[in-house]
Design a protein around this motif. Structure first.
Motif, PDB file in Angstrom:
ATOM      1  N   THR A 198       7.260 -24.018  14.504  1.00 57.61           N
ATOM      2  CA  THR A 198       7.255 -22.760  13.748  1.00 57.61           C
ATOM      3  C   THR A 198       8.678 -22.247  13.557  1.00 57.61           C
ATOM      4  N   THR A 199       8.876 -21.633  12.389  1.00 59.63           N
ATOM      5  CA  THR A 199      10.159 -21.039  12.044  1.00 59.63           C
ATOM      6  C   THR A 199       9.896 -19.693  11.393  1.00 59.63           C
ATOM      7  N   VAL A 200      10.609 -18.646  11.833  1.00 63.60           N
ATOM      8  CA  VAL A 200      10.459 -17.319  11.248  1.00 63.60           C
ATOM      9  C   VAL A 200      11.579 -17.110  10.240  1.00 63.60           C
ATOM     10  N   LEU A 201      11.178 -16.931   8.971  1.00 62.27           N
ATOM     11  CA  LEU A 201      12.139 -16.668   7.897  1.00 62.27           C
ATOM     12  C   LEU A 201      12.108 -15.191   7.548  1.00 62.27           C
ATOM     13  N   THR A 202      13.267 -14.603   7.325  1.00 67.35           N
ATOM     14  CA  THR A 202      13.368 -13.200   6.930  1.00 67.35           C
ATOM     15  C   THR A 202      13.518 -13.090   5.418  1.00 67.35           C
ATOM     16  N   GLY A 203      13.415 -11.846   4.946  1.00 67.54           N
ATOM     17  CA  GLY A 203      13.632 -11.621   3.525  1.00 67.54           C
ATOM     18  C   GLY A 203      15.012 -12.077   3.101  1.00 67.54           C
ATOM     19  N   ALA A 204      15.997 -11.926   4.001  1.00 70.66           N
ATOM     20  CA  ALA A 204      17.351 -12.383   3.675  1.00 70.66           C
ATOM     21  C   ALA A 204      17.394 -13.898   3.552  1.00 70.66           C
ATOM     22  N   ASP A 205      16.627 -14.618   4.425  1.00 64.24           N
ATOM     23  CA  ASP A 205      16.574 -16.076   4.341  1.00 64.24           C
ATOM     24  C   ASP A 205      16.018 -16.531   2.997  1.00 64.24           C
TER      25      ASP A 205
ATOM     26  N   ASP B 121       0.849  -1.193   0.000  1.00 64.10           N
ATOM     27  CA  ASP B 121       0.000   0.000   0.000  1.00 64.10           C
ATOM     28  C   ASP B 121       0.883   1.241   0.000  1.00 64.10           C
ATOM     29  N   VAL B 122       0.754   2.051  -1.048  1.00 65.96           N
ATOM     30  CA  VAL B 122       1.537   3.289  -1.153  1.00 65.96           C
ATOM     31  C   VAL B 122       0.633   4.511  -1.202  1.00 65.96           C
ATOM     32  N   ALA B 123      -0.631   4.365  -0.811  1.00 61.13           N
ATOM     33  CA  ALA B 123      -1.588   5.483  -0.864  1.00 61.13           C
ATOM     34  C   ALA B 123      -1.091   6.647  -0.019  1.00 61.13           C
ATOM     35  N   GLY B 124      -1.178   7.875  -0.591  1.00 52.76           N
ATOM     36  CA  GLY B 124      -0.799   9.082   0.110  1.00 52.76           C
ATOM     37  C   GLY B 124       0.687   9.370   0.106  1.00 52.76           C
ATOM     38  N   LEU B 125       1.510   8.467  -0.395  1.00 53.94           N
ATOM     39  CA  LEU B 125       2.952   8.683  -0.415  1.00 53.94           C
ATOM     40  C   LEU B 125       3.368   9.339  -1.721  1.00 53.94           C
ATOM     41  N   ASN B 126       4.391  10.204  -1.610  1.00 52.74           N
ATOM     42  CA  ASN B 126       4.925  10.749  -2.860  1.00 52.74           C
ATOM     43  C   ASN B 126       5.855   9.700  -3.489  1.00 52.74           C
ATOM     44  N   LEU B 127       6.394  10.000  -4.621  1.00 52.54           N
ATOM     45  CA  LEU B 127       7.202   9.015  -5.345  1.00 52.54           C
ATOM     46  C   LEU B 127       8.417   8.570  -4.552  1.00 52.54           C
ATOM     47  N   GLU B 128       9.123   9.494  -3.903  1.00 52.48           N
ATOM     48  CA  GLU B 128      10.338   9.164  -3.170  1.00 52.48           C
ATOM     49  C   GLU B 128      10.028   8.286  -1.969  1.00 52.48           C
ATOM     50  N   ALA B 129       8.977   8.663  -1.221  1.00 48.34           N
ATOM     51  CA  ALA B 129       8.625   7.890  -0.032  1.00 48.34           C
ATOM     52  C   ALA B 129       8.135   6.490  -0.410  1.00 48.34           C
ATOM     53  N   ALA B 130       7.386   6.419  -1.517  1.00 48.22           N
ATOM     54  CA  ALA B 130       6.898   5.119  -1.968  1.00 48.22           C
ATOM     55  C   ALA B 130       8.058   4.215  -2.358  1.00 48.22           C
ATOM     56  N   ALA B 131       9.045   4.778  -3.054  1.00 48.29           N
ATOM     57  CA  ALA B 131      10.203   3.982  -3.465  1.00 48.29           C
ATOM     58  C   ALA B 131      10.975   3.476  -2.252  1.00 48.29           C
ATOM     59  N   GLU B 132      11.134   4.352  -1.245  1.00 46.22           N
ATOM     60  CA  GLU B 132      11.849   3.946  -0.035  1.00 46.22           C
ATOM     61  C   GLU B 132      11.120   2.808   0.678  1.00 46.22           C
ATOM     62  N   LYS B 133       9.787   2.913   0.749  1.00 43.68           N
ATOM     63  CA  LYS B 133       9.009   1.866   1.428  1.00 43.68           C
ATOM     64  C   LYS B 133       9.122   0.538   0.684  1.00 43.68           C
ATOM     65  N   LEU B 134       9.061   0.620  -0.624  1.00 46.41           N
ATOM     66  CA  LEU B 134       9.149  -0.610  -1.414  1.00 46.41           C
ATOM     67  C   LEU B 134      10.530  -1.259  -1.299  1.00 46.41           C
ATOM     68  N   GLU B 135      11.588  -0.451  -1.318  1.00 48.69           N
ATOM     69  CA  GLU B 135      12.949  -0.979  -1.275  1.00 48.69           C
ATOM     70  C   GLU B 135      13.320  -1.500   0.105  1.00 48.69           C
ATOM     71  N   ALA B 136      12.651  -0.996   1.135  1.00 49.83           N
ATOM     72  CA  ALA B 136      12.969  -1.420   2.505  1.00 49.83           C
ATOM     73  C   ALA B 136      12.279  -2.733   2.883  1.00 49.83           C
ATOM     74  N   LEU B 137      11.301  -3.135   2.109  1.00 51.93           N
ATOM     75  CA  LEU B 137      10.512  -4.315   2.487  1.00 51.93           C
ATOM     76  C   LEU B 137      11.345  -5.598   2.624  1.00 51.93           C
ATOM     77  N   PRO B 138      12.306  -5.922   1.711  1.00 46.18           N
ATOM     78  CA  PRO B 138      13.071  -7.175   1.870  1.00 46.18           C
ATOM     79  C   PRO B 138      13.753  -7.303   3.232  1.00 46.18           C
ATOM     80  N   GLU B 139      14.169  -6.159   3.831  1.00 45.75           N
ATOM     81  CA  GLU B 139      14.811  -6.217   5.136  1.00 45.75           C
ATOM     82  C   GLU B 139      13.791  -6.358   6.257  1.00 45.75           C
ATOM     83  N   ALA B 140      12.597  -5.863   6.041  1.00 49.06           N
ATOM     84  CA  ALA B 140      11.589  -5.895   7.100  1.00 49.06           C
ATOM     85  C   ALA B 140      10.669  -7.111   7.027  1.00 49.06           C
ATOM     86  N   TYR B 141      10.627  -7.763   5.886  1.00 52.87           N
ATOM     87  CA  TYR B 141       9.660  -8.850   5.687  1.00 52.87           C
ATOM     88  C   TYR B 141      10.027 -10.098   6.500  1.00 52.87           C
TER      89      TYR B 141
END
Length: 428
Positions: free
Chosen positions: A64-71, A34-54
């Motif tokens: 249960t096992t918790v896998l990260t974006g890096a995993d 969801d990028v609603a209300g974000l400008n282009l720069e903020a949306a790009a930052e949110k999208l690029e940060a997801l692999p580290e936060a996922y």
């Protein structure tokens, strides 16, 4: 309505050209985010940060096992025109590459097979002395391919949790008798008769059991060709008559002894015998093998005590006899090799190869002059020994020579005169 949609699209393009003013409209989603209300720069930052936060919580067999974006080796690939990506799915923006060891990172994984053996195999039954088939057992194992596929699908959809399970695979063990059992038992039932010039030998289950085994695959019978070759070599040696065939010799005292006559004989071809045995066992059944005979040297007949010219050394009685033309021409006491020191005089049939006068006999601890030297084998010979004070009896047991036959000084020249090169000498 179509006109309104066209106007909205046109307005979006215009606003995207004004980066500082543009904001993604309500409900705008890029790559599932969801990028609603974000400008282009903020949306790009949110999208690029997801692999580290996922993170993705995976439940497998109650664990249960918790896998990260890096995993998950998750990477982000944004288009140059971010506005054009509105409405794209996660898999359009994010690439998921599962590592080869993903299963080892999950709790609850059990990739071991159940219930042991799955294949039938050949076994030897000591009761029946034959090979039988041990039938296979049913076994189960876990196929984790569906679990991995479900995990990958959940990650591509950016789900936060997923429950996966392996597929239970049941395999029915082999039940039919293995053809190798019949083959091995055919070999074991073979009876071969080997015919030699001096008799026969039987090869049957008793021998063949040692030569049959099962390959590492558990189903292929093996016949040990090298072991058969070793057996053939032993048989060939046992039934070969070497060039030193035993002959009977009657001593002066009237005793019959066996001597070696270095002529005649034959040998069994071990190589051809091994091939015949191997082929015969493979074929099975009962058959006779004629051993291949290789001729020896042409023999000569031993008559009249080596033609009547020979020297005879009776070691137990410490006596030397010399015969010419079948008549005894000389008899004398002697001293042979010392038994206590391990220097016993060699026994057997030899011929004189060295006849000499006035020579020095040298060795590790001696340097003696002799008038007559009569060599018959290596450094062994008959010779006079003026250092001996008496001859005959049991002197040789503890105080004998270094292996030669010691003669009284007054007798040696007479014996020397009867000898010639190649004349036979018999020591026993």
């Amino acid at each position: 309505m179509k006109r309104l949609i066209f106007l909205f699209a046109a307005l979006t393009v215009i606003l995207c050209g004004c980066t500082a003013l543009y904001r993604f409209p309500e409900g705008a989603v890029i790559g599932g985010v969801d990028v609603a209300g974000l400008n282009l720069e903020a949306a790009a930052e949110k999208l690029e940060a997801l692999p580290e936060a996922y993170t993705l919580t995976v439940t497998l067999d109650g664990e249960t096992t918790v896998l990260t974006g890096a995993d998950l080796f998750m990477t982000c690939h944004l288009p140059e025109d971010l506005c054009s990506a509105i409405g794209t799915k996660a898999e359009d923006i994010y690439e998921i590459t599962l590592p080869p060891d993903i299963l080892s990172r999950l709790r609850g994984v059990d990739i071991s097979r159940k219930d042991g053996m799955e294949k039938a195999r050949l076994v030897f039954d000591p009761t029946s002395q034959s090979y039988t088939t041990q039938t296979g057992k049913d076994w189960t194992w876990n196929d984790y391919s569906p679990a991995v596929q479900a995990l990958s699908a959940a990650a591509r959809e950016l789900k936060s949790e997923v429950t996966v399970a392996p597929e239970k695979i049941t395999v029915s063990g082999e039940k039919d008798p293995l053809p190798g059992a019949a083959t091995a038992n055919t070999w074991l039932g073979t009876v071969l008769t080997i015919s030699f010039p001096d008799g026969e030998e039987k090869v049957d289950r008793t021998n063949i059991l040692e030569w049959v085994s099962v390959d590492a695959d558990g189903v292929t019978p093996l016949l040990d060709e090298s072991a058969i070759g070793a057996y053939a070599t032993n048989m060939a040696q046992a039934h070969s008559v070497a060039a030193s065939d035993a002959r009977v010799f009657v001593t002066t005292s009237g005793k019959s002894i066996y001597l070696q006559n270095a002529y005649g004989g034959y040998s069994v071809n071990a190589e051809s015998l091994a091939k015949a045995l191997y082929s015969g066992i493979l074929a099975g059944g009962q058959t006779t093998i004629e051993a291949e005979i290789l001729p020896g040297e042409p023999g000569r007949t031993v008559v009249d005590n080596f033609g009547g010219d020979y020297v005879e050394v009776d070691i137990p009685n410490q006596t030397v006899y010399c015969y010419r033309n079948g008549a005894l021409v000389l008899q004398t006491a002697c001293v042979t090799g010392c038994l206590a020191n391990g220097d016993g005089t060699p026994t057997g049939v030899y011929s004189f190869y060295d006849l000499d006068r006035d020579v020095w006999l040298t060795g590790p601890t001696w340097n003696d002059w002799v008038d007559c030297w009569m060599g018959f084998y290596g450094s062994y010979g008959l010779h006079d020994a003026n250092w001996q004070t008496e001859f005959g009896g049991d002197i040789y047991v503890n105080d004998g020579s270094h292996g030669c036959v010691n003669l009284p000084p007054e007798v040696a020249p007479t014996l020397y005169g009867y000898l010639y090169y190649g004349m036979t000498i018999i020591l026993y």
